[in-house]
Enzyme design. Structure first.
Site, PDB file in Angstrom:
ATOM      1  N   GLU A   6      21.142  20.461  -9.341  1.00  0.00           N
ATOM      2  CA  GLU A   6      20.328  19.242  -9.444  1.00  0.00           C
ATOM      3  C   GLU A   6      19.584  19.140 -10.776  1.00  0.00           C
ATOM      4  OE1 GLU A   6      17.828  22.158  -6.923  1.00  0.00           O
ATOM      5  OE2 GLU A   6      19.915  21.861  -7.469  1.00  0.00           O
TER       6      GLU A   6
ATOM      7  N   LEU B 296      16.848  20.273 -13.838  1.00  0.00           N
ATOM      8  CA  LEU B 296      15.431  20.655 -13.832  1.00  0.00           C
ATOM      9  C   LEU B 296      14.605  19.529 -13.222  1.00  0.00           C
ATOM     10  CD1 LEU B 296      14.902  22.535 -17.203  1.00  0.00           C
ATOM     11  CD2 LEU B 296      14.510  23.411 -14.912  1.00  0.00           C
ATOM     12  N   HIS B 297      14.758  19.349 -11.931  1.00  0.00           N
ATOM     13  CA  HIS B 297      14.032  18.317 -11.199  1.00  0.00           C
ATOM     14  C   HIS B 297      13.324  18.952 -10.010  1.00  0.00           C
ATOM     15  CE1 HIS B 297      15.903  15.187 -13.542  1.00  0.00           C
ATOM     16  NE2 HIS B 297      17.045  15.825 -13.395  1.00  0.00           N
ATOM     17  N   ALA B 298      12.171  18.433  -9.663  1.00  0.00           N
ATOM     18  CA  ALA B 298      11.377  18.838  -8.495  1.00  0.00           C
ATOM     19  C   ALA B 298      11.273  20.358  -8.332  1.00  0.00           C
ATOM     20  CB  ALA B 298      11.902  18.166  -7.245  1.00  0.00           C
TER      21      ALA B 298
ATOM     22  N   PRO C 169      13.395  23.051  -8.805  1.00  0.00           N
ATOM     23  CA  PRO C 169      13.744  23.921  -9.934  1.00  0.00           C
ATOM     24  C   PRO C 169      12.755  23.819 -11.102  1.00  0.00           C
ATOM     25  CG  PRO C 169      15.693  22.820  -9.118  1.00  0.00           C
ATOM     26  CD  PRO C 169      14.518  22.188  -8.432  1.00  0.00           C
TER      27      PRO C 169
END
Length: 93
Positions: free
Chosen positions: A12, A14-16, A18
């Protein structure tokens, strides 16, 4: 300046979650670190908003860098974290 180029291992990107894992690890490293897309401007790796603002996708190359004298080990650990999409900062490389 020490630098590591690595591809984002989280599917996914580098979102939320991670990004949160990465920011905590960057902060815990104890050295000032920047993160950038391969062709972009560096931002503070300890800033959640800055990291989210990169919009780094899974598989995309990022650059981790630091001018601190003792940055090599910290950058190695952060690069491993990002490349392997780990859930926490590795203690050893």
């Amino acid at each position: 300046m020490a630098e590591r180029r690595v591809n984002v291992g989280w599917t996914e990107g580098l979102h939320a979650r991670p990004a949160s894992i990465f920011v905590r690890a960057a902060t815990a490293s104890g050295v000032p670190v920047t993160i950038a897309k391969a062709d972009g401007n560096p931002v503070n790796a300890a800033s959640m908003l800055a990291v989210l603002g990169l919009g780094a996708q899974g598989g995309e190359e990022i650059v981790l860098a630091s001018e601190a004298d003792n940055a090599e080990a910290a950058l190695d650990r952060l690069a491993k974290l990002v490349a392997e999409g780990l859930e926490e900062l590795p203690e050893t490389v």
